[in-house]
Design a protein around this motif. Sequence first.
Motif, PDB file in Angstrom:
ATOM      1  N   THR A  14       0.833  -1.206   0.000  1.00  0.00           N
ATOM      2  CA  THR A  14       0.000   0.000   0.000  1.00  0.00           C
ATOM      3  C   THR A  14       0.866   1.254   0.000  1.00  0.00           C
ATOM      4  O   THR A  14       0.570   2.241  -0.684  1.00  0.00           O
ATOM      5  CB  THR A  14      -0.920   0.010   1.235  1.00  0.00           C
ATOM      6  OG1 THR A  14      -1.713  -1.182   1.242  1.00  0.00           O
ATOM      7  CG2 THR A  14      -1.825   1.225   1.224  1.00  0.00           C
ATOM      8  N   LEU A  15       1.926   1.192   0.783  1.00  0.00           N
ATOM      9  CA  LEU A  15       2.824   2.346   0.897  1.00  0.00           C
ATOM     10  C   LEU A  15       3.470   2.666  -0.445  1.00  0.00           C
ATOM     11  O   LEU A  15       3.535   3.836  -0.863  1.00  0.00           O
ATOM     12  CB  LEU A  15       3.891   2.044   1.959  1.00  0.00           C
ATOM     13  CG  LEU A  15       4.747   3.220   2.445  1.00  0.00           C
ATOM     14  CD1 LEU A  15       3.891   4.257   3.151  1.00  0.00           C
ATOM     15  CD2 LEU A  15       5.828   2.712   3.399  1.00  0.00           C
ATOM     16  N   PHE A  17       2.399   1.819  -3.375  1.00  0.00           N
ATOM     17  CA  PHE A  17       1.423   2.182  -4.397  1.00  0.00           C
ATOM     18  C   PHE A  17       0.991   3.633  -4.243  1.00  0.00           C
ATOM     19  O   PHE A  17       0.091   4.095  -4.936  1.00  0.00           O
ATOM     20  CB  PHE A  17       0.200   1.263  -4.331  1.00  0.00           C
ATOM     21  CG  PHE A  17       0.435  -0.079  -4.950  1.00  0.00           C
ATOM     22  CD1 PHE A  17       1.182  -0.191  -6.117  1.00  0.00           C
ATOM     23  CD2 PHE A  17      -0.088  -1.225  -4.371  1.00  0.00           C
ATOM     24  CE1 PHE A  17       1.400  -1.439  -6.689  1.00  0.00           C
ATOM     25  CE2 PHE A  17       0.124  -2.472  -4.946  1.00  0.00           C
ATOM     26  CZ  PHE A  17       0.877  -2.578  -6.100  1.00  0.00           C
ATOM     27  N   SER A  18       1.650   4.330  -3.315  1.00  0.00           N
ATOM     28  CA  SER A  18       1.390   5.751  -3.103  1.00  0.00           C
ATOM     29  C   SER A  18       2.584   6.556  -3.599  1.00  0.00           C
ATOM     30  O   SER A  18       3.744   6.179  -3.372  1.00  0.00           O
ATOM     31  CB  SER A  18       1.161   6.029  -1.607  1.00  0.00           C
ATOM     32  OG  SER A  18       1.216   7.423  -1.355  1.00  0.00           O
ATOM     33  N   PRO A  19       2.352   7.674  -4.295  1.00  0.00           N
ATOM     34  CA  PRO A  19       3.470   8.493  -4.783  1.00  0.00           C
ATOM     35  C   PRO A  19       4.319   9.083  -3.656  1.00  0.00           C
ATOM     36  O   PRO A  19       5.490   9.409  -3.868  1.00  0.00           O
ATOM     37  CB  PRO A  19       2.774   9.615  -5.572  1.00  0.00           C
ATOM     38  CG  PRO A  19       1.396   9.125  -5.835  1.00  0.00           C
ATOM     39  CD  PRO A  19       1.046   8.212  -4.711  1.00  0.00           C
ATOM     40  N   ILE A  20       3.746   9.213  -2.456  1.00  0.00           N
ATOM     41  CA  ILE A  20       4.469   9.872  -1.370  1.00  0.00           C
ATOM     42  C   ILE A  20       5.713   9.091  -0.986  1.00  0.00           C
ATOM     43  O   ILE A  20       6.792   9.667  -0.779  1.00  0.00           O
ATOM     44  CB  ILE A  20       3.536  10.039  -0.148  1.00  0.00           C
ATOM     45  CG1 ILE A  20       2.415  11.022  -0.479  1.00  0.00           C
ATOM     46  CG2 ILE A  20       4.322  10.524   1.064  1.00  0.00           C
ATOM     47  CD1 ILE A  20       1.432  11.221   0.652  1.00  0.00           C
ATOM     48  N   GLY A  85      -0.856   7.917   7.254  1.00  0.00           N
ATOM     49  CA  GLY A  85      -1.959   7.067   6.796  1.00  0.00           C
ATOM     50  C   GLY A  85      -1.957   5.676   7.384  1.00  0.00           C
ATOM     51  O   GLY A  85      -2.836   4.870   7.057  1.00  0.00           O
ATOM     52  N   ARG A  89      -5.904   6.004   7.875  1.00  0.00           N
ATOM     53  CA  ARG A  89      -6.551   5.493   6.658  1.00  0.00           C
ATOM     54  C   ARG A  89      -7.576   4.425   7.013  1.00  0.00           C
ATOM     55  O   ARG A  89      -8.666   4.360   6.431  1.00  0.00           O
ATOM     56  CB  ARG A  89      -5.480   4.934   5.718  1.00  0.00           C
ATOM     57  CG  ARG A  89      -6.023   4.427   4.385  1.00  0.00           C
ATOM     58  CD  ARG A  89      -4.919   4.018   3.429  1.00  0.00           C
ATOM     59  NE  ARG A  89      -4.043   3.011   4.013  1.00  0.00           N
ATOM     60  CZ  ARG A  89      -2.781   3.229   4.382  1.00  0.00           C
ATOM     61  NH1 ARG A  89      -2.243   4.423   4.212  1.00  0.00           N
ATOM     62  NH2 ARG A  89      -2.058   2.257   4.905  1.00  0.00           N
ATOM     63  N   GLN A 175      -5.735  12.236   7.717  1.00  0.00           N
ATOM     64  CA  GLN A 175      -4.306  12.034   7.529  1.00  0.00           C
ATOM     65  C   GLN A 175      -3.511  13.327   7.688  1.00  0.00           C
ATOM     66  O   GLN A 175      -2.408  13.316   8.245  1.00  0.00           O
ATOM     67  CB  GLN A 175      -4.047  11.423   6.146  1.00  0.00           C
ATOM     68  CG  GLN A 175      -4.643  10.040   5.973  1.00  0.00           C
ATOM     69  CD  GLN A 175      -4.194   9.377   4.682  1.00  0.00           C
ATOM     70  OE1 GLN A 175      -3.114   9.646   4.193  1.00  0.00           O
ATOM     71  NE2 GLN A 175      -5.047   8.516   4.138  1.00  0.00           N
ATOM     72  N   LEU A 756       3.381   2.445 -10.572  1.00  0.00           N
ATOM     73  CA  LEU A 756       2.098   3.123 -10.425  1.00  0.00           C
ATOM     74  C   LEU A 756       1.232   2.943 -11.675  1.00  0.00           C
ATOM     75  O   LEU A 756      -0.002   2.803 -11.586  1.00  0.00           O
ATOM     76  CB  LEU A 756       2.321   4.614 -10.138  1.00  0.00           C
ATOM     77  CG  LEU A 756       2.960   4.928  -8.774  1.00  0.00           C
ATOM     78  CD1 LEU A 756       3.250   6.415  -8.643  1.00  0.00           C
ATOM     79  CD2 LEU A 756       2.059   4.454  -7.639  1.00  0.00           C
ATOM     80  N   ARG A 759      -0.201  -0.547 -11.648  1.00  0.00           N
ATOM     81  CA  ARG A 759      -1.283  -0.650 -10.664  1.00  0.00           C
ATOM     82  C   ARG A 759      -2.564  -0.027 -11.222  1.00  0.00           C
ATOM     83  O   ARG A 759      -3.673  -0.554 -11.043  1.00  0.00           O
ATOM     84  CB  ARG A 759      -0.869   0.059  -9.379  1.00  0.00           C
ATOM     85  CG  ARG A 759      -1.973   0.067  -8.315  1.00  0.00           C
ATOM     86  CD  ARG A 759      -1.471   0.719  -7.039  1.00  0.00           C
ATOM     87  NE  ARG A 759      -2.505   0.704  -6.010  1.00  0.00           N
ATOM     88  CZ  ARG A 759      -3.423   1.638  -5.850  1.00  0.00           C
ATOM     89  NH1 ARG A 759      -3.447   2.684  -6.662  1.00  0.00           N
ATOM     90  NH2 ARG A 759      -4.327   1.553  -4.894  1.00  0.00           N
ATOM     91  N   LYS A 760      -2.428   1.108 -11.934  1.00  0.00           N
ATOM     92  CA  LYS A 760      -3.599   1.781 -12.482  1.00  0.00           C
ATOM     93  C   LYS A 760      -4.263   0.928 -13.556  1.00  0.00           C
ATOM     94  O   LYS A 760      -5.502   0.877 -13.664  1.00  0.00           O
ATOM     95  CB  LYS A 760      -3.182   3.132 -13.050  1.00  0.00           C
ATOM     96  CG  LYS A 760      -4.354   3.985 -13.501  1.00  0.00           C
ATOM     97  CD  LYS A 760      -3.893   5.352 -13.967  1.00  0.00           C
ATOM     98  CE  LYS A 760      -5.086   6.203 -14.381  1.00  0.00           C
ATOM     99  NZ  LYS A 760      -4.664   7.551 -14.849  1.00  0.00           N
TER     100      LYS A 760
END
Length: 762
Positions: A14-15, A17-20, A85, A89, A175, A756, A759-760
């Motif tokens: 999950t981490l 799959f996040s841009p952050i 998150g 989250r 968040q 990413l 995943r999309k």
Amino acid sequence: MKVTLRIARVELSTLFFSPIAWLVLIVFTFQTGLTFVDKLKLYAGYQEMGSRLSFITSTIFGGPLGLFAEIQRNVYLYIPLLTMGLMSRELSSGSIKLLLSSPVKTREIVLGKYLAMMVYCLLLIAILAILAVFGMYSIQAFDLLYISSGLLGIYLLICAYSAIGLFMSSLTGYQVVAAVSTLVVLAALNYVGLLWQDVNFVRDLTYFLSISGRADQMRDGLIISKDLCYFVLVIALFLGLTNMLLQSGREAKPLWVKIARYSLLTITVLMLGYISSRPRLALYVDMTATKTRTLTATSQQIIKQLKEPLKVTTYVNLMDDFWHMGIPKSRNKDVNFWQPYQRFMPDMKINYVYYYDTSMAEWLYKGNKGVSLDTLAKRMAKARELNLKMFMPPAEIRKIIDLRPEEYRFVRCLEYNGKRSFLREYAGEMDPNPGEAEVLAAIKKLVVTSPKIGFLTGNNERAIDKVGDKDYKGSTSELSIRKSLVNQGFNVTAISLEGGEVPEDLAVLVIADPKRPIPEAVSKKITDYIDRGGNLLIAGEPGRQEVLNPLLSKLGVQLKEGILLQESRDFAPDLVMGYVTTAAAASSNSYKNFWADSVKMSMITSVGLQYTPGDFKVTEILATDSSKSWNKTGQLNQDTGYVQFDPAAGDVKTTTPIALSLTRQMKGKEQRIMVLGDADFMSASELGRYNIRVGNFFFMFEMFKWLSYDEYPVDVSRPKAPDNKILIAKEDVTILRIILLIVLPALLLISAVVLLIRRKRR
């Protein structure tokens, strides 16, 4: 454990799959890489300019200005973005209810999510490890263990931040609120150590809670068990609080039960932290290549001679310029000063005594003319927001100890077995605290009788109680100068032989530039002192040949007629540079280093020395440069300060000895005598010379160390750092810059985009 690992794996996916998470990695890589290459390029440039480098590894990576310190200052900005998150989250989406209603244990949820953060933190450390690999190929004898200690400190710091972030994330479903709250808590933990430091109990509590500087020791190569325990306890505290908070959603317990649980956990952690911080329980591992974070072997041997606890009492004068260093607000910082010594003296007792009395702060009395001492003390206490009742008045402190010899300065009194010695602060320095040499000299005086250096008086010699340009107070008895003999362990005193004999306990007799003929009775006492094997230092000047040559003739040494001159575009010709001879370099490691580095000693208005073989073995220690020096026949006019030359005398370009050492065996020991053709070498004017780089202070130390049979000053020298050379040129750093600032971030960016996009599509 399987559930914990499964939760960690899901949280990691999950981490990422996040841009952050990718953005933090890229920014962290760019920032650390930029700092590394800039510092490497800077020191590569210094090396190409001819500068001698040392401890390059710690200079680039460690210290308050190194790479690791830069990370410490900025990493707290990254962590809230990653942890915000973790739980919020779940709270905002409602999935927390499914987790809590499932057969998964609360601690498995907490540990799983925290384990994911630990793995992510390892990626940040891996980036730093890449920089370390480049450092291994760029720096000679790269100190890998030092870097390992720093990486451990940074990793524990990030993990502690992550535990705090996880807890804050469990408090809210928003968040952004979790991120801001984490920043606030981290800021509070960094600054809490500055709060209420004037309250005894609260001071120790807030100082323990403060996370600021906790990784500094590991950053600089020293791993201490109390720091490891601190990070483990902080992580355990916030993970425990998170677990309790989530568990409260599964059970209906009274509020007082919940508060009791939180309180019990917090108190337990604080108690364990207090116990682990006790000096007796602390364990140390020095990870530096040359053990720079550990007292030298010489220092450890001195400390081992103490059979009872050392008592240290710090006397803090409200009227002194260093009053702020010992007040309750600064006490923890002052106690930390003793940490390297408490490592080997865990039973050391540290006390503080506060008082007010007259001081050497001239500015204070200049601005308060006619004001009584008591009234002035009230003003100072009010201005400095201190309670005057905590300070003893003069009458009370004088009943306890006489601090007049210390001029009522801020001073530390060391007591052992009925003996006392003092440690002072040194004005005009960036760090006024005494160093290892001064501390160990003070400790050694408690177990070994310090050598008494007697300076002859009565014939207008150089004075040790005057601060004139020609006098010796600054180099011998000035309390506020670090390098004065009194601060290096010597017992310095002025003696007159007109009414008494040479003291039996005298280690060295100094005769420095007597301007009047020495009385026959005094001369006989000096001769008797020499005949019984006493050590001696004689320093002459132009015009003193008739005064000193009769005494020197007994040693086979004479002061030459005239004065030494030296060619110079910038300075007067009577300023002569003395260089260590090859014979001196062969007799002493210190002189060998002086000789190898071409260290010069400034000698103004000096005369040459000549000697004949006799009972003594004579070694030329300092000599002039034959290409620039002459011996002129003439005398120094004391009234005008100019040299009067004999017009008939010719110029004789020569290498002339200006410092000799004489030795012979007497009564089972070696008698040591030094003769110099200049008495200004340790005067205030020459030791304070700034327009030429000279080694007069170091020469003075070596001379008195030799005369006292190496007793003082305490030798705290260490092996030279092996990492003293950069193996790549300044231009080659450009390649590293491209790799670290372009290629590596680009690879991370491409990986993020690919992941990413995939995943999309899914």
